[in-house]
Design a protein around this motif. Structure first.
Motif, PDB file in Angstrom:
ATOM      1  N   LYS A 192     -29.548  15.021 -26.196  1.00 16.03           N
ATOM      2  CA  LYS A 192     -28.408  15.565 -25.469  1.00 16.03           C
ATOM      3  C   LYS A 192     -28.611  17.032 -25.175  1.00 16.03           C
ATOM      4  CE  LYS A 192     -23.363  15.908 -25.626  1.00 16.03           C
ATOM      5  NZ  LYS A 192     -22.139  15.625 -26.423  1.00 16.03           N
ATOM      6  N   ARG A 193     -28.185  17.432 -23.983  1.00 17.64           N
ATOM      7  CA  ARG A 193     -28.258  18.829 -23.589  1.00 17.64           C
ATOM      8  C   ARG A 193     -27.144  19.621 -24.249  1.00 17.64           C
ATOM      9  NH1 ARG A 193     -27.279  19.800 -17.634  1.00 17.64           N
ATOM     10  NH2 ARG A 193     -27.563  17.559 -17.531  1.00 17.64           N
ATOM     11  N   ASP A 194     -27.452  20.833 -24.636  1.00 16.90           N
ATOM     12  CA  ASP A 194     -26.438  21.734 -25.173  1.00 16.90           C
ATOM     13  C   ASP A 194     -25.889  22.554 -24.019  1.00 16.90           C
ATOM     14  OD1 ASP A 194     -24.831  23.473 -26.526  1.00 16.90           O
ATOM     15  OD2 ASP A 194     -26.380  24.231 -27.871  1.00 16.90           O
ATOM     16  N   ALA A 195     -24.574  22.456 -23.793  1.00 17.88           N
ATOM     17  CA  ALA A 195     -23.973  23.178 -22.667  1.00 17.88           C
ATOM     18  C   ALA A 195     -24.019  24.683 -22.874  1.00 17.88           C
ATOM     19  CB  ALA A 195     -22.524  22.725 -22.468  1.00 17.88           C
ATOM     20  N   THR A 196     -24.149  25.114 -24.126  1.00 18.00           N
ATOM     21  CA  THR A 196     -24.202  26.545 -24.422  1.00 18.00           C
ATOM     22  C   THR A 196     -25.652  26.975 -24.574  1.00 18.00           C
ATOM     23  OG1 THR A 196     -22.114  26.417 -25.603  1.00 18.00           O
ATOM     24  CG2 THR A 196     -23.466  28.373 -25.974  1.00 18.00           C
ATOM     25  N   ALA A 222     -38.305  30.143 -18.039  1.00 13.65           N
ATOM     26  CA  ALA A 222     -37.029  29.797 -18.665  1.00 13.65           C
ATOM     27  C   ALA A 222     -37.241  28.809 -19.806  1.00 13.65           C
ATOM     28  CB  ALA A 222     -36.071  29.212 -17.628  1.00 13.65           C
ATOM     29  N   TYR A 223     -38.174  27.904 -19.638  1.00 14.02           N
ATOM     30  CA  TYR A 223     -38.437  26.927 -20.694  1.00 14.02           C
ATOM     31  C   TYR A 223     -39.034  27.602 -21.925  1.00 14.02           C
ATOM     32  CZ  TYR A 223     -40.021  22.787 -23.144  1.00 14.02           C
ATOM     33  OH  TYR A 223     -40.218  21.828 -24.110  1.00 14.02           O
ATOM     34  N   ALA A 224     -39.923  28.559 -21.711  1.00 15.60           N
ATOM     35  CA  ALA A 224     -40.523  29.275 -22.841  1.00 15.60           C
ATOM     36  C   ALA A 224     -39.470  30.075 -23.595  1.00 15.60           C
ATOM     37  CB  ALA A 224     -41.640  30.193 -22.343  1.00 15.60           C
ATOM     38  N   PHE A 225     -38.509  30.636 -22.870  1.00 15.75           N
ATOM     39  CA  PHE A 225     -37.472  31.454 -23.496  1.00 15.75           C
ATOM     40  C   PHE A 225     -36.414  30.622 -24.212  1.00 15.75           C
ATOM     41  CE2 PHE A 225     -38.326  34.676 -19.924  1.00 15.75           C
ATOM     42  CZ  PHE A 225     -39.224  35.391 -20.707  1.00 15.75           C
ATOM     43  N   GLY A 226     -36.015  29.510 -23.611  1.00 15.10           N
ATOM     44  CA  GLY A 226     -34.878  28.781 -24.171  1.00 15.10           C
ATOM     45  C   GLY A 226     -34.914  27.289 -23.994  1.00 15.10           C
ATOM     46  N   GLY A 227     -36.087  26.719 -23.791  1.00 13.85           N
ATOM     47  CA  GLY A 227     -36.214  25.274 -23.730  1.00 13.85           C
ATOM     48  C   GLY A 227     -35.496  24.631 -22.557  1.00 13.85           C
ATOM     49  N   VAL A 228     -35.164  23.363 -22.731  1.00 13.52           N
ATOM     50  CA  VAL A 228     -34.533  22.580 -21.672  1.00 13.52           C
ATOM     51  C   VAL A 228     -33.217  23.185 -21.236  1.00 13.52           C
ATOM     52  CG1 VAL A 228     -33.372  20.385 -21.203  1.00 13.52           C
ATOM     53  CG2 VAL A 228     -35.652  20.397 -22.221  1.00 13.52           C
ATOM     54  N   ASN A 229     -32.401  23.609 -22.196  1.00 18.65           N
ATOM     55  CA  ASN A 229     -31.076  24.114 -21.855  1.00 18.65           C
ATOM     56  C   ASN A 229     -31.141  25.309 -20.915  1.00 18.65           C
ATOM     57  OD1 ASN A 229     -29.732  22.242 -23.561  1.00 18.65           O
ATOM     58  ND2 ASN A 229     -30.226  23.513 -25.329  1.00 18.65           N
ATOM     59  N   SER A 269     -33.699  26.153 -19.018  1.00 19.79           N
ATOM     60  CA  SER A 269     -34.305  25.723 -17.760  1.00 19.79           C
ATOM     61  C   SER A 269     -33.265  25.104 -16.845  1.00 19.79           C
ATOM     62  CB  SER A 269     -35.423  24.708 -18.027  1.00 19.79           C
ATOM     63  OG  SER A 269     -36.528  25.314 -18.650  1.00 19.79           O
ATOM     64  N   VAL A 270     -32.444  24.216 -17.395  1.00 17.23           N
ATOM     65  CA  VAL A 270     -31.424  23.540 -16.586  1.00 17.23           C
ATOM     66  C   VAL A 270     -30.428  24.550 -16.033  1.00 17.23           C
ATOM     67  CG1 VAL A 270     -29.473  21.949 -16.673  1.00 17.23           C
ATOM     68  CG2 VAL A 270     -31.643  21.307 -17.722  1.00 17.23           C
ATOM     69  N   LYS A 271     -29.928  25.444 -16.880  1.00 17.59           N
ATOM     70  CA  LYS A 271     -28.953  26.433 -16.423  1.00 17.59           C
ATOM     71  C   LYS A 271     -29.542  27.358 -15.356  1.00 17.59           C
ATOM     72  CE  LYS A 271     -25.269  25.412 -18.706  1.00 17.59           C
ATOM     73  NZ  LYS A 271     -24.045  24.972 -17.975  1.00 17.59           N
ATOM     74  N   THR A 272     -30.809  27.703 -15.510  1.00 20.53           N
ATOM     75  CA  THR A 272     -31.463  28.573 -14.534  1.00 20.53           C
ATOM     76  C   THR A 272     -31.640  27.857 -13.197  1.00 20.53           C
ATOM     77  OG1 THR A 272     -32.606  29.814 -16.271  1.00 20.53           O
ATOM     78  CG2 THR A 272     -33.550  29.913 -14.065  1.00 20.53           C
ATOM     79  N   VAL A 273     -32.019  26.595 -13.242  1.00 22.71           N
ATOM     80  CA  VAL A 273     -32.161  25.813 -12.004  1.00 22.71           C
ATOM     81  C   VAL A 273     -30.803  25.615 -11.344  1.00 22.71           C
ATOM     82  CG1 VAL A 273     -32.723  23.518 -11.100  1.00 22.71           C
ATOM     83  CG2 VAL A 273     -34.303  24.668 -12.656  1.00 22.71           C
ATOM     84  N   GLU A 274     -29.774  25.338 -12.124  1.00 20.68           N
ATOM     85  CA  GLU A 274     -28.429  25.182 -11.566  1.00 20.68           C
ATOM     86  C   GLU A 274     -27.989  26.451 -10.850  1.00 20.68           C
ATOM     87  OE1 GLU A 274     -26.228  21.913 -14.424  1.00 20.68           O
ATOM     88  OE2 GLU A 274     -26.178  24.017 -15.018  1.00 20.68           O
TER      89      GLU A 274
END
Length: 327
Positions: A40-44, A146-153, A155-160
């Motif tokens: 599950k993705r963490d919204a925060t 973004a993935y190196a800094f904070g993983g999937v969460n 990356s997703v927020k940055t792409v959004e």
């Protein structure tokens, strides 16, 4: 005579029970593997600063560099999708090269919109060197960092933020595991626009049948491509397009179990087992076309670091393409 009828009937019942038991076992095995890859993705977003050579400046200095300084409306969390009503949705595919004691970077970032009403999928790469604000990190940098800094969460927020559009689902794939998946499907077919040699393999011009290792190499070559990273992105989409097409042809639950077993250690996703079943039963036959587009931009060095700059106008164009396809 009655004795033989009883015996044959008994044998038939045993066979049926055996088949039913095996089917139940396969179903449970698929379900277990699906739960294993679910994350599950963490919204925060929790920032995880990483010391990286060439790290860029904070977003307050981003004006004039193709970067929006303030977060856009895309920061809203994606709403749940009612798949039983065959609603369209978006997917972010992250291809990562993870190393020991190193999270790695998302060298492949492919955004897809899936719309069964239009019987099509729209996909495009987000060039990994794209300069943008890294949401939750307070810097402007290459989007794949973004993935190196904070993983999937992160990356997703940055792409959004970059696309000003929510991501409904993500799929993170370790590239080596992706090669195993391709082998399980019997390889992929591609049309190679020009011959090239890369890491001990010769790829001739024309139609090619590639196994997993070859497909991985085919999708990684960049420096001998006249279009550079954009050419590599095109080959990555070629491979993913064929994998999707092959996946949509799968109807055998035993084959599904085999495929999930292959990717179990290499894939993480927030697609639930129930959603997977819905895709297989309700969406599969409706998806007949895969369209591709590219994000236009230009390369430029800023403070000695090479970036891919995407204008606000181009970002708006891509945003509108997404919106139009999902309507």
């Amino acid at each position: 005579m009655r004795k033989w009828v009883v015996i044959l009937t008994s044998v038939f019942i045993v066979i049926l029970l055996g088949v039913a038991g095996y089917a139940a076992y396969i179903y449970q095995s698929v379900k277990t593997t699906a739960h294993q890859i679910y994350e599950k993705r963490d919204a925060t977003v929790q920032p995880k600063p990483v010391s990286m050579e060439g790290k860029s400046t904070p977003s307050t200095s981003a004006a004039g560099a193709g970067v929006t300084e303030q977060p856009s409306s895309a920061q809203a969390t994606a709403q749940p999708i009612n798949l039983e009503e065959k609603k369209p949705f978006t997917v972010l595919v992250l291809g990562v090269d993870e190393r020991e004691h190193d999270r790695g970077r998302s060298d492949v970032m492919i955004f897809m919109t899936v719309n069964p009403a239009k019987q099509s999928i729209l996909m495009f790469n987000i060039p990994r060197d794209t300069r943008t604000e890294i949401i939750g990190h307070g810097t402007v940098d290459k989007i794949n960092h973004a993935y190196a800094f904070g993983g999937v969460n992160m990356s997703v927020k940055t792409v959004e933020h970059f696309l000003d559009y929510p991501v409904n689902y993500y799929i993170k794939v370790n590239m080596e595991g992706f090669a195993h998946l391709i082998d399980s499907m019997g390889g992929v077919e591609v049309n190679n626009p020009f011959a090239f040699y890369y890491e001990g393999h010769q790829f001739e011009k024309g139609d090619l049948q590639l196994d997993g290792e070859e497909a991985l190499l085919y999708s990684r070559m960049r420096y001998d491509d006249p279009r550079g990273d954009m050419g590599r992105n095109t080959r990555q989409r070629q491979i993913l397009k064929q994998v999707i097409k092959n996946s949509l042809k799968i109807t055998n639950v035993v084959k599904i179990e085999s495929l999930l077993a292959e990717v179990g250690d290499s894939v993480k996703t927030d697609i639930t087992f129930d959603d997977m079943k819905t895709f297989l039963t309700d969406y599969r036959t409706d998806l007949k076309q895969i369209d591709q587009v590219e994000i236009s931009g230009q390369g430029e060095r800023i403070n000695g670091i090479w970036y891919y700059l995407v204008s606000d106008k181009e970002r708006s164009r891509i945003h509108n393409l997404i919106k139009e396809h999902l309507q």
